[in-house]
Design an enzyme around this catalytic site. Sequence first.
Site, PDB file in Angstrom:
ATOM      1  N   GLU A  60     -37.495 -61.022  35.488  1.00 13.14           N
ATOM      2  CA  GLU A  60     -36.697 -59.856  35.900  1.00 13.14           C
ATOM      3  C   GLU A  60     -37.187 -59.428  37.286  1.00 13.14           C
ATOM      4  OE1 GLU A  60     -38.056 -56.325  33.837  1.00 13.14           O
ATOM      5  OE2 GLU A  60     -36.162 -55.265  34.179  1.00 13.14           O
ATOM      6  N   LYS A 137     -28.337 -55.547  33.248  1.00 15.72           N
ATOM      7  CA  LYS A 137     -29.169 -55.018  32.161  1.00 15.72           C
ATOM      8  C   LYS A 137     -28.517 -53.805  31.488  1.00 15.72           C
ATOM      9  CE  LYS A 137     -33.999 -53.609  31.375  1.00 15.72           C
ATOM     10  NZ  LYS A 137     -35.319 -53.456  32.109  1.00 15.72           N
ATOM     11  N   CYS A 182     -35.501 -58.038  29.932  1.00 12.63           N
ATOM     12  CA  CYS A 182     -36.632 -57.199  29.559  1.00 12.63           C
ATOM     13  C   CYS A 182     -36.422 -56.326  28.333  1.00 12.63           C
ATOM     14  CB  CYS A 182     -37.052 -56.359  30.762  1.00 12.63           C
ATOM     15  SG  CYS A 182     -38.766 -55.863  30.594  1.00 12.63           S
TER      16      CYS A 182
HETATM   17  N1  ING Z   1     -40.087 -52.957  30.811  1.00 13.32           N
HETATM   18  C1  ING Z   1     -40.595 -52.624  29.530  1.00 13.32           C
HETATM   19  C2  ING Z   1     -40.028 -53.487  28.405  1.00 13.32           C
HETATM   20  O1  ING Z   1     -39.094 -53.151  27.707  1.00 13.32           O
HETATM   21  C3  ING Z   1     -40.982 -50.901  27.850  1.00 13.32           C
HETATM   22  C4  ING Z   1     -40.459 -51.171  29.226  1.00 13.32           C
HETATM   23  C5  ING Z   1     -42.182 -51.440  27.417  1.00 13.32           C
HETATM   24  C6  ING Z   1     -40.237 -50.124  27.018  1.00 13.32           C
HETATM   25  C7  ING Z   1     -42.628 -51.209  26.120  1.00 13.32           C
HETATM   26  C8  ING Z   1     -40.678 -49.871  25.713  1.00 13.32           C
HETATM   27  C9  ING Z   1     -41.874 -50.409  25.275  1.00 13.32           C
HETATM   28  O2  ING Z   1     -40.632 -54.528  28.235  1.00 13.32           O
HETATM   29  C10 ING Z   1     -38.819 -53.118  31.230  1.00 13.32           C
HETATM   30  N2  ING Z   1     -38.668 -53.461  32.532  1.00 13.32           N
HETATM   31  O3  ING Z   1     -37.847 -52.947  30.504  1.00 13.32           O
END
Ligand code: ING
Length: 324
Positions: A60, A137, A182
């Site tokens: 990403e 996304k 992601c």
């Molecule tokens: N990063 C993280 C992900 O979903 C996140 C944000 C991490 C949200 C852990 C909830 C828990 O892997 C991105 N860029 O979405």
Amino acid sequence: MLQRNTRSNNQGKLMRVINVAAAQMGPIQKADSREAVVKRMIALMDQAKARGADLIVYPELALTTFFPRWYMTDQSEVDRWFEREMPNAATMPLFERAALHQIAMNFGYAELTPDGHHFNTSILTDKSARIVGKYRKVHLPGHAEFDAERAFQHLEKRYFEPGDLGFNVWRELDGILGMAICNDRRWPETYRVMGLQGVEMVMIGYNTPSVNAEKSEEGPAKRLFHNRLSVQAGAYQNSTWVVCVAKAGVEDGHPLIGGTLIVNPDGEIVVEAKTEEDELLVHSCDLDATAFGKSTIFNFAQHRRIEHYGLITSRTGAQPPPEN
Ligand code: ING
């Protein structure tokens, strides 16, 4: 040398194999130029070619640091992180190398459309470096305003609009390929919508902070566990390959997990990254391995009961029953 895209087995039947290179990238600092990053991507692509890859999957926002960690109020400063066209001057060398190598590619970047919309985007090119698919996304995590309670910011809801293209699949490389980005990988709906279109390989890039900004005791081990759990479940429950690729390491003091992995249609991890640097994983993915699950335990047509699933698309937030 890995077999080419399709090969005949001992019964002379054409098998559909995609030699996939998962190109994990190490950190990209705020000060790193697009050109310097593209050089790293090309080096990974050259390695992938040498190892017989048909497809290379990058993370990403592969061209820049994970800028949503920075609170910005000046839109011109924000827009510096976005690409107005693709390919463009900085990325053209990557497209040219892909065409030379005859390698399809998937990578994520921040897209600013001609009519001024901002998306967290991912594209798929064919082996001639022609863009054949685009995904924006859908599940944007984090928040839109500065949040002093958090150890660090995660402002994807500030800088991006939710994707407007849905979850599609494309016939490419003799298979049915889909894309997600992601946070999408944490939502079963992501895989199921593509599963209902017969997806055989889902390509996902991610930038995942090593620590939970709201729960400091949730560190890299738990984050890596959730990464595996989400992707293995999605692969198994839709009998599809999933290629999931990290941007990893410490970006301007902010750590991101590695854990790049390829999961087979049985939900098994077949390869997993060991470092938080630029690291190439290559695996021969037999697309026909998706057939058994799709025709037995996850034969959607035979087993699903959609008359009972209405809440999934009619209700956004949870509504518990009234107190007794
Ligand atoms: N990063 C993280 C992900 O979903 C996140 C944000 C991490 C949200 C852990 C909830 C828990 O892997 C991105 N860029 O979405």
